[in-house]
Write an enzyme that holds these catalytic residues in place. Structure first.
Site, mmCIF file in Angstrom:
data_model
loop_
_atom_site.group_PDB
_atom_site.id
_atom_site.type_symbol
_atom_site.label_atom_id
_atom_site.label_comp_id
_atom_site.label_asym_id
_atom_site.label_seq_id
_atom_site.Cartn_x
_atom_site.Cartn_y
_atom_site.Cartn_z
ATOM 1 N N HIS A 173 0.875 -1.183 0.000
ATOM 2 C CA HIS A 173 0.000 0.000 0.000
ATOM 3 C C HIS A 173 0.907 1.227 0.000
ATOM 4 O O HIS A 173 1.988 1.201 0.617
ATOM 5 C CB HIS A 173 -0.831 0.069 1.291
ATOM 6 N N CYS A 267 -2.429 2.851 9.284
ATOM 7 C CA CYS A 267 -3.477 1.920 8.831
ATOM 8 C C CYS A 267 -4.676 1.930 9.767
ATOM 9 O O CYS A 267 -5.794 1.666 9.358
ATOM 10 C CB CYS A 267 -2.954 0.493 8.778
HETATM 11 C C1 LIG Z 1 -0.226 0.140 5.966
HETATM 12 N N1 LIG Z 1 -1.227 -0.642 5.346
HETATM 13 C C2 LIG Z 1 -0.713 -1.617 4.582
HETATM 14 C C3 LIG Z 1 -2.547 -0.392 5.454
HETATM 15 N N2 LIG Z 1 -3.010 0.678 5.149
HETATM 16 N N3 LIG Z 1 -3.352 -1.338 5.839
HETATM 17 C C4 LIG Z 1 -3.104 -2.518 6.497
HETATM 18 C C5 LIG Z 1 -3.909 -3.600 5.897
HETATM 19 C C6 LIG Z 1 -3.572 -4.930 6.449
HETATM 20 C C7 LIG Z 1 -4.442 -6.028 5.920
HETATM 21 N N4 LIG Z 1 -4.078 -7.263 6.566
HETATM 22 C C8 LIG Z 1 -4.317 -6.184 4.423
HETATM 23 O O1 LIG Z 1 -3.392 -6.839 3.982
HETATM 24 O O2 LIG Z 1 -5.150 -5.644 3.694
#
Ligand SMILES: CN(C)C(=N)NCCC[C@H](N)C(=O)O
Length: 275
Positions: A173, A267
């Protein structure tokens, strides 16, 4: 003459968070998740409570969305939407494991008086990939958010949306590789981006703070800034020192348990930008 440290100004923010009541890692959709490794939900809740308390102490407003059983990643509210000028572009997740979060976010924004609430027509993981920097949106693609979602964001928000391509699956991300510090200042990890995107970032932000590999790998860039105070994972020591040299106040936080799902402070924090 020595370089002057710029004066940094904090602006009160409004955030949406979700208590990790159902947090666990029972599937793997990013390289940080390992379902074999035990998780401690009570510890995740304590770390999250600390983050929420800190925001309140710093003068920010925290709103809450109800955690739902069977959606262990719901704690990462940054992925639920992007909100600008009272308009919410609600996420459409890439992985079916997270699909149910979209309905929950859509319902929340509808119930809270947002002037426009639209479900993304393309894969779009909210502020995980669409970071608002002043009147511009920096939009990540490569692993999660579809490039077509960038055009959709441009049409809804009516602001410049600049696409950036991520190339390392550990930085899946945009908010794992870049943090917005202020309307016109960012910090990022260059190697997470394609050569073209690195060139674009260099031209847009010649005075950006550059993170090294070690700090990027402990999610140091998954940080939340209010313009002066920057909350970031505590192992990112060199990055904290760089922030201090640039006039910011680093606020290290322990999010070790939440990192097991592949997310840090940013996040867990969706910024709500009213009309
Ligand atoms: C910093 N990050 C990556 C985020 N904005 N979100 C975390 C999402 C984690 C979730 N297990 C996934 O893999 O979607």
């Amino acid at each position: 003459m020595p370089n002057r440290i710029p004066e940094r100004t904090a602006r009160p923010r409004r955030f949406l968070m979700c208590r990790p009541t159902h947090f666990t890692v029972d599937y793997a959709i990013n390289p940080w998740m390992d379902p074999e490794r035990p998780t401690d939900t009570a510890l995740a809740v304590r770390q999250w409570e600390h983050l929420r308390t800190l925001y309140r102490r710093l003068g920010h407003t925290v709103e809450l969305i109800e955690p739902l059983p069977g959606l262990p990643d719901m704690v990462y509210t940054a992925n639920g939407a992007t909100v600008l000028d009272g308009r919410a572009l609600v996420a459409t997740f890439r992985h079916p494991e997270r699909a149910g979060e979209s309905d929950a976010h859509q319902a929340w924004f509808r119930a809270h008086g947002y002037r426009e609430v639209r479900r993304a027509g393309h894969v779009n993981e909210g502020e995980g990939d669409l970071l608002v920097a002043g009147r511009r949106v920096l939009a990540g693609t490569g692993f999660r958010t579809d490039p077509a979602a960038h055009a959709e964001a441009r049409a809804l928000f009516g602001v410049q949306v600049l696409s950036l391509t991520l190339v390392d699956p550990r930085f899946y991300h945009l908010d794992t590789a870049l943090a917005v510090l202020d309307d016109d200042h960012v910090m990022y990890y260059p190697a997470a981006f394609s050569p073209d995107s690195q060139a674009l970032l260099r031209s847009l932000y010649p005075d950006a703070i550059l993170a090294d590999r070690a700090d990027a790998e402990v999610f140091g860039l998954n940080a939340v800034s209010d313009g002066r105070r920057v909350l970031l994972p505590e192992p990112a020591k060199a990055l904290a020192a760089q922030l201090a040299e640039q006039g910011y106040e680093p606020w290290p936080v322990d999010v070790s348990e939440l990192l097991k799902g592949g997310g840090g402070p940013k996040c867990c924090t969706l910024e709500l930008r009213p009309a």
